[in-house]
Structures are given as structure tokens and as C-alpha cells.
Write an enzyme that holds these catalytic residues in place. Structure first.
Site, PDB file in Angstrom:
ATOM      1  CG  HIS A 190      -1.567  -1.094   1.573  1.00 45.33           C
ATOM      2  ND1 HIS A 190      -3.190  -0.902  -0.277  1.00 45.33           N
ATOM      3  CD2 HIS A 190      -2.489  -1.688   1.980  1.00 45.33           C
ATOM      4  CE1 HIS A 190      -4.524  -1.928   0.276  1.00 45.33           C
ATOM      5  NE2 HIS A 190      -3.777  -2.724   1.126  1.00 45.33           N
TER       6      HIS A 190
ATOM      7  CD  GLU B 222      -5.757  -8.056   3.809  1.00 49.68           C
ATOM      8  OE1 GLU B 222      -6.072  -7.551   4.931  1.00 49.68           O
ATOM      9  OE2 GLU B 222      -5.150  -8.541   3.324  1.00 49.68           O
TER      10      GLU B 222
ATOM     11  CG  ASP C  53      -8.771  -5.300   2.780  1.00 55.60           C
ATOM     12  OD1 ASP C  53      -8.817  -4.465   1.526  1.00 55.60           O
ATOM     13  OD2 ASP C  53      -7.507  -4.900   2.877  1.00 55.60           O
TER      14      ASP C  53
END
Ligand code: 3PY
Ligand code: MG
Length: 258
Positions: free
Chosen positions: A44, A147, A173
Site C-alpha cells: 500500500h 482479510e 479489508d
């Protein structure tokens, strides 16, 4: 076995942040604060593959184990960060036993997996390949993220995959995937986290989770979770700057104009 992997497997309380700032200075500042580990976030944040090696090097200077969260399930990306000297990998969005097994295959050398042998930094650029081969399977930490709704449904099979060290829960998530966002979804999300944690612990795995703040660490460690990813360098920078600015403005007085 490395001390870091031993601590993970022992379920020692371990706390460390994500590292999202792509500069070795940020890693050194983070490392000097005394985390148990740090995790460079390639999923990310905009960190190049070459820079990741420099970030691991900066963590090594301070003897802080540096894991890397890879951007996907690709064998090449897992090999790249391990060759660069990462102490372990965090593989996101693992939703089936097949995906968990693939992460093991990419992380471990034969006979457990099928990672390729190469002259990377981890193997002293080729001069110590036999030494590295002798210890890598024992020392490297493999954490996989559960997730997604599928990951929740398949947690028993995922946790049973040999070679996985940590089942790491991604609440952000997960909350989106099972439609349990915000305060209205808290009970549903907490139940899902407890289900994942209980199943993984019963299967002998260590359990980790991301927390944006330390506020509820006691609650989750009472549930058996021992590996905590606490916010990130960017989050700490923003929060502490905002609080410093607010405090300065509160305490300061308007100068008397001349
Ligand atoms: C999530 O919460 O989804 C995460 O991946 C945190 O690490
Ligand atoms: Mg996530």
C-alpha cells in the site's frame, strides 16, 4: 532458529509498525524508537524494489527485524524481498489453503518449498549461499493475511497449512469484505476476528492483527493475539504533528501588536 521467529512462534508479545515512508531515515527513526520488528509496506505504499533493499539495510543497522508486506501472491516478489535480506514476509489477501500453500512454497527452500537459490544480499551476494541455505527455512517468518469473507470461511483449512507461522488479521479489508464497516458493523467484525483467532490458535498458529492505535491491545491480547502491527510511520507522524500543533496553539498567546 532466529530469535525473531522463535519469539513469533512462542507467541511472545511483539509490537511493530508498518513502514510506508520510502526513505532509510524514516526506518532509522522508527528503529531507534525500539519496536520489536517493523514491516515495510510494499502493498500500500509507493516503494520501489531497489529501495526496499536499502530500507532493510537501514533496519539491519539497528538490529530490528524487517519484514516486508509484498503486494500480492507472486513468487517473484516474495523471492525478491527475501533475497534482499528481509526477516520475513507478510502476504496479503490469502483466502484459501491453496493460496496459503503457494506462499509457503515461495518462502521456503526445498524440501519444504521451491524458492530459487540466488546470490542476493541475504546470501552475502553469493559468497555465503550454503550458510544462508542452511538457516533460511528455520529463520524466516511467514505471515499470511486473512482479510476476506472467503478467508474467514476457509480459516480452518488455511490455518492447517504447514509452514505458515502467523495468521495475520487485516480488519480494514475484512470489514469491507463481510460488510461490517463502522460502528454499526463492530459486533460482526469482532466476532469474525475472534473466529479467525480461535481457529488459528487451536491449530497451533500464532495470530497477529493490525491496530491503528494501542487502545484495545489488552482486549485482543486477552483473545490470544500476540503479534501486533501498530499503525505506521506515516500515521504516527501525522497524529503526533497534529497533536503538537494543537497543543502549541492552545498554549500560545497572540503577540501584542506593536
Ligand atoms: C487491513 O486492515 O486490511 C490490513 O491489511 C491491515 O494490515
Ligand atoms: Mg488489508
Amino acid at each position: 532458529m532466529s530469535n525473531f521467529r522463535q519469539q513469533c512462534l512462542n507467541r511472545d508479545l511483539l509490537v511493530g509498525p508498518f513502514a510506508a515512508i520510502p526513505h532509510p531515515v524514516a526506518i532509522e527513526v522508527t528503529a531507534q524508537a525500539g519496536p520489536d520488528f517493523l514491516c515495510i509496506d510494499w502493498e500500500h505504499s509507493q516503494i520501489s524494489r531497489e529501495r526496499i533493499e536499502d530500507l532493510i539495510r537501514a533496519a539491519d543497522v539497528h538490529r530490528v527485524p524487517a519484514m516486508v508486506r509484498v503486494p500480492g501472491h507472486g513468487q517473484e516478489q516474495i523471492a525478491a524481498v527475501l533475497d534482499a535480506g528481509a526477516a520475513g514476509v507478510l502476504v496479503p489477501r490469502v483466502s484459501s489453503a491453496k493460496e496459503a500453500k503457494a506462499a509457503v512454497m515461495a518462502t521456503r527452500y526445498p524440501p519444504i518449498g521451491n524458492r530459487g537459490v540466488g546470490p542476493g544480499r541475504a546470501a552475502a551476494y553469493g559468497y555465503r549461499i550454503p550458510d544462508y541455505l542452511a538457516k533460511a527455512n528455520e529463520e524466516l517468518v511467514l505471515a499470511i493475511q486473512v482479510e476476506t469473507a472467503d478467508g474467514l470461511a476457509n480459516i480452518a483449512e488455511i490455518a492447517a497449512v504447514e509452514g505458515v507461522d502467523i495468521i495475520f488479521i487485516g480488519p480494514g479489508d475484512l470489514s469491507v469484505s463481510i460488510d461490517a464497516m463502522g460502528p454499526a458493523g463492530k459486533t460482526k467484525l469482532d466476532e469474525a476476528i475472534h473466529t479467525i483467532a480461535r481457529t488459528a490458535l487451536d491449530t497451533g498458529r500464532t495470530v497477529g492483527i493490525f491496530r491503528p492505535s494501542p487502545d484495545d491491545i489488552a482486549e485482543w491480547s486477552n483473545a490470544g493475539i500476540s503479534f501486533f502491527m501498530l499503525a505506521s510511520d506515516t500515521m504516527f507522524l501525522g497524529a503526533s504533528l497534529a497533536s503538537g500543533l494543537a497543543q502549541a496553539r492552545h498554549l500560545g498567546t497572540k503577540p501584542i501588536s506593536a
